[in-house]
Design an enzyme around this catalytic site. Structure first.
Site, PDB file in Angstrom:
ATOM      1  N   MET A 118       0.849  -1.196   0.000  1.00 35.55           N
ATOM      2  CA  MET A 118       0.000   0.000   0.000  1.00 35.55           C
ATOM      3  C   MET A 118       0.889   1.252   0.000  1.00 35.55           C
ATOM      4  SD  MET A 118      -3.436  -0.924   2.057  1.00 35.55           S
ATOM      5  CE  MET A 118      -2.838  -0.617   3.687  1.00 35.55           C
ATOM      6  N   GLY A 119       2.155   1.079  -0.360  1.00 36.88           N
ATOM      7  CA  GLY A 119       3.047   2.227  -0.481  1.00 36.88           C
ATOM      8  C   GLY A 119       3.588   2.711   0.842  1.00 36.88           C
ATOM      9  N   ALA A 120       4.136   3.955   0.845  1.00 38.18           N
ATOM     10  CA  ALA A 120       4.866   4.503   2.003  1.00 38.18           C
ATOM     11  C   ALA A 120       5.918   3.470   2.426  1.00 38.18           C
ATOM     12  CB  ALA A 120       3.919   4.861   3.147  1.00 38.18           C
ATOM     13  N   LEU A 121       6.727   3.089   1.456  1.00 39.71           N
ATOM     14  CA  LEU A 121       7.602   1.927   1.621  1.00 39.71           C
ATOM     15  C   LEU A 121       8.718   2.181   2.639  1.00 39.71           C
ATOM     16  CD1 LEU A 121       7.916   0.869  -2.124  1.00 39.71           C
ATOM     17  CD2 LEU A 121       6.240   0.128  -0.409  1.00 39.71           C
ATOM     18  N   HIS A 180       9.366  -3.500   3.468  1.00 34.46           N
ATOM     19  CA  HIS A 180       8.938  -3.760   2.086  1.00 34.46           C
ATOM     20  C   HIS A 180      10.150  -4.064   1.198  1.00 34.46           C
ATOM     21  CE1 HIS A 180       5.604  -0.865   3.349  1.00 34.46           C
ATOM     22  NE2 HIS A 180       4.920  -1.911   2.938  1.00 34.46           N
ATOM     23  N   GLN A 223     -10.368  -2.400   2.478  1.00 32.63           N
ATOM     24  CA  GLN A 223      -9.861  -3.078   3.678  1.00 32.63           C
ATOM     25  C   GLN A 223      -9.792  -2.146   4.886  1.00 32.63           C
ATOM     26  OE1 GLN A 223      -5.956  -4.108   1.708  1.00 32.63           O
ATOM     27  NE2 GLN A 223      -5.119  -3.733   3.733  1.00 32.63           N
ATOM     28  N   LYS A 259       5.061  -9.682   9.783  1.00 32.00           N
ATOM     29  CA  LYS A 259       4.409  -8.755  10.720  1.00 32.00           C
ATOM     30  C   LYS A 259       2.887  -8.860  10.616  1.00 32.00           C
ATOM     31  CE  LYS A 259       2.885  -4.906  10.616  1.00 32.00           C
ATOM     32  NZ  LYS A 259       2.432  -3.633  10.174  1.00 32.00           N
ATOM     33  N   SER A 308       6.583  -0.419  10.113  1.00 29.41           N
ATOM     34  CA  SER A 308       5.221  -0.316   9.601  1.00 29.41           C
ATOM     35  C   SER A 308       5.041   1.100   9.068  1.00 29.41           C
ATOM     36  CB  SER A 308       4.239  -0.552  10.764  1.00 29.41           C
ATOM     37  OG  SER A 308       2.962  -0.045  10.431  1.00 29.41           O
ATOM     38  N   ARG A 355       2.555   2.770   9.397  1.00 35.43           N
ATOM     39  CA  ARG A 355       1.796   3.508  10.423  1.00 35.43           C
ATOM     40  C   ARG A 355       2.689   4.038  11.541  1.00 35.43           C
ATOM     41  NH1 ARG A 355      -2.520  -0.433   9.019  1.00 35.43           N
ATOM     42  NH2 ARG A 355      -4.260   0.812   8.257  1.00 35.43           N
TER      43      ARG A 355
HETATM   44  O1  PAF Z   1      -0.114  -5.653   3.591  1.00 34.19           O
HETATM   45  C1  PAF Z   1      -0.551  -4.781   2.826  1.00 34.19           C
HETATM   46  O2  PAF Z   1       0.124  -3.788   2.540  1.00 34.19           O
HETATM   47  C2  PAF Z   1      -1.941  -4.927   2.237  1.00 34.19           C
HETATM   48  O3  PAF Z   1      -2.804  -5.512   3.136  1.00 34.19           O
HETATM   49  C3  PAF Z   1      -1.950  -5.668   0.884  1.00 34.19           C
HETATM   50  C4  PAF Z   1      -1.477  -7.104   1.011  1.00 34.19           C
HETATM   51  C5  PAF Z   1      -1.070  -4.934  -0.120  1.00 34.19           C
HETATM   52  C6  PAF Z   1      -3.384  -5.703   0.328  1.00 34.19           C
HETATM   53  O4  PAF Z   1      -3.900  -4.423   0.151  1.00 34.19           O
END
Ligand code: PAF
Length: 271
Positions: free
Chosen positions: A21-24, A28, A52, A140, A176, A178
């Site tokens: 979902m980016g903000a790597l 990641h 989600q 995680k 994370s 977040r």
């Molecule tokens: O873990 C995440 O970043 C998200 O839940 C995913 C797997 C990209 C699905 O949106």
């Protein structure tokens, strides 16, 4: 993305896929590096999946940094970056959702109703678009990996799921996107989550402690941290079924979800 994927698979190239979902962060990027080691081509996606997130969650303020992400992915060796728009993923009339019985309502699912349906649905869609050989996820989000393994097996998706170790900060805090929400004081207190998991693990590993002693040790570390405003769950679970563990022995999942201010953080270890 389909066409790109087809071009590579026609030449018998394997594709390692890292959905994000980016903000790597380094967590990641460790997935990208692992995918690079094990595949001919590495594809990543950046998509903040609206379905989600609950209505009162952080979809709107979720960190977004597409240019920074692009740079980090390039430096880490990703070959393909897929950035779909929400209206491409959820077209008018969209009405199919993937639900995984039993696993989706436990742990995080109990506090985030519908979250794992959103994850399962978008991951199925991304797998169908990207058609990877292997897909990489961080430990995680342990429950997410259990749900994704289940859908891959149940729906015969034919993608190998690779779960990679959690990457941690200097004090053990799991990386994370977040974590960016935390104030400096909150960030300091977030280190208690990993300390709590370790306290529980030490008792289980000693061989003489019970599951309930181990759970109590974890709870007392978390409760002693004044900035932790809510402990959503903290316990010891069967890593396959996510059911609460009753006795020590065999592999166990030690997991917790807490809130520090408005920020919800999760972490786990396997012992
Ligand atoms: O873990 C995440 O970043 C998200 O839940 C995913 C797997 C990209 C699905 O949106």
């Amino acid at each position: 993305m389909r066409e790109t994927s087809r071009r590579h698979t026609a030449k018998d190239k394997s594709i390692g896929f890292v959905p994000t979902m980016g903000a790597l962060h380094d967590g990641h990027l460790s997935l990208i590096r692992r995918a690079k080691d094990e595949n001919d081509i590495v594809a990543a996606s950046v998509f903040v999946n609206p379905i989600q997130f609950g209505a009162d969650e952080d979809f709107d303020r979720y960190p977004r940094d597409i240019e920074g992400d692009r740079e980090k992915l390039e430096k880490s060796g990703a070959d393909v970056l897929f950035i779909p728009e929400a209206k491409m993923i959820y077209t008018d009339g969209f009405s199919t959702h993937v639900h995984v019985d039993a696993l989706s309502d436990k742990l995080c699912g109990a506090f985030r109703p519908g979250h794992f349906d959103g994850v399962a649905t978008v991951v199925c869609k991304l797998f169908n678009i990207v058609r990877p050989t292997r897909a990489y996820f961080g430990q995680k989000d342990f429950q997410q990996t259990v749900v994704i393994r289940r859908i891959t097996e149940d729906l015969n998706i034919g993608v190998d799921i690779v779960v990679c170790p959690t990457v941690r900060e200097y004090d053990g805090l799991a990386m994370s996107s977040r974590n960016a929400y935390l104030s400096p004081e909150e960030r300091k207190s977030a280190g208690a989550i990993y300390r709590a998991l370790q306290a529980a693990a030490a008792i289980l590993k000693s061989g003489s402690g019970t599951v309930s002693e181990s759970v109590s040790a974890m709870k007392s570390v978390l409760s002693a941290e004044p900035l932790i405003s809510e402990i959503q769950y903290s316990g010891i679970y069967d890593p396959l079924t996510l059911a609460e563990a009753v006795d020590a022995g065999k592999e166990k999942l030690i997991a917790a979800a807490v809130k520090i201010g408005r920020t919800r953080l999760i972490d786990n270890i396997l012992v």
